[in-house]
Design a protein around this motif. Sequence first.
Motif, short mmCIF file in Angstrom:
data_model
loop_
_atom_site.label_atom_id
_atom_site.label_comp_id
_atom_site.label_asym_id
_atom_site.label_seq_id
_atom_site.Cartn_x
_atom_site.Cartn_y
_atom_site.Cartn_z
N MET A 143 1.05 -1.16 -0.23
CA MET A 143 0.52 0.19 0.07
C MET A 143 0.89 1.35 -0.25
SD MET A 143 -3.21 -0.41 2.14
CE MET A 143 -3.49 -2.03 2.94
N GLU A 144 1.92 1.42 0.29
CA GLU A 144 3.05 2.28 0.45
C GLU A 144 3.72 2.88 -0.96
OE1 GLU A 144 6.54 1.41 2.85
OE2 GLU A 144 5.05 0.75 4.14
N SER A 145 2.70 1.60 -2.23
CA SER A 145 3.08 2.20 -3.81
C SER A 145 2.12 2.08 -4.75
CB SER A 145 4.32 1.70 -4.22
OG SER A 145 4.37 0.11 -3.63
N THR A 146 0.72 1.48 -3.78
CA THR A 146 -0.12 0.89 -5.05
C THR A 146 -1.76 1.40 -4.00
OG1 THR A 146 -1.42 -0.40 -6.49
CG2 THR A 146 -0.06 -1.03 -4.36
N ASP A 147 -2.42 1.19 -4.49
CA ASP A 147 -4.11 1.54 -4.15
C ASP A 147 -3.80 0.20 -2.84
OD1 ASP A 147 -6.12 0.06 -5.70
OD2 ASP A 147 -4.71 0.63 -6.97
N GLU A 148 -5.02 0.18 -2.01
CA GLU A 148 -5.16 -0.71 -0.79
C GLU A 148 -5.87 -1.65 -1.71
OE1 GLU A 148 -8.33 -2.50 1.80
OE2 GLU A 148 -8.44 -1.45 -0.19
N LEU A 149 -6.54 -1.65 -3.16
CA LEU A 149 -7.13 -3.12 -3.54
C LEU A 149 -6.31 -3.74 -3.87
CD1 LEU A 149 -9.47 -4.68 -4.03
CD2 LEU A 149 -9.89 -3.23 -5.58
N THR A 150 -5.76 -3.21 -4.73
CA THR A 150 -4.02 -3.68 -5.37
C THR A 150 -3.38 -4.72 -4.53
OG1 THR A 150 -4.38 -2.19 -7.34
CG2 THR A 150 -2.74 -3.89 -7.55
#
Length: 204
Positions: A143-150
Amino acid sequence: MTGLRHIKKQRIHEAISTAAISLFLERGFGEVSVAEVAAAAEVSKPTLFKYFATKEDLVLHRIADHQGEAARVVRGRQPGEEPLEALERHFLAGLERHDPVTGLNDHPEVLGYHRMVFSTPSLAARVSHYVAVDEEALAEALMESTDELTARLVAGQVLVVQRVLAHRNWRRLAEGETAAQVHPAAVHAAERAFALLRHGLDAG
């Protein structure tokens, strides 16, 4: 004195663990009592429970040592390296050094250890709990580099891939192949698995 106390605790921890694993592999997890483990390690039952909260922990602390590993790999990846690249590199390095967590270790005790874990319901259930904790930790790192679902979808898929690969490697060793014989196929399977993670079924 603090350092000496820590060393002493580590020695007691290791003595209990070694005695437990030895007895469990010799007679079966369900056939050995905690009292017998304590006696073999030359400690009292209360002392044993200070180091290991449950009987299952006597076995699974070796797996717990890897707790959060995938998240650490993602956070510690090289500059410009994608998370899946870092995770693949780490898994391939584990195969190269025959890390037991990859399933590619043919030492008799390691093979017996995996057989015990996979065939004992209470141990398998606890492993599932460790995997769930690892999945959450990996998702948080992603989540530090992408959205929560991904992040959550990728974390779940990565942990499944690692589990399937490790179990597949162990089964081949349990059937009589050596780690050296299985290694090339294990590397190919890992590379294919991570390609599937990146590109989906089109990569197959």
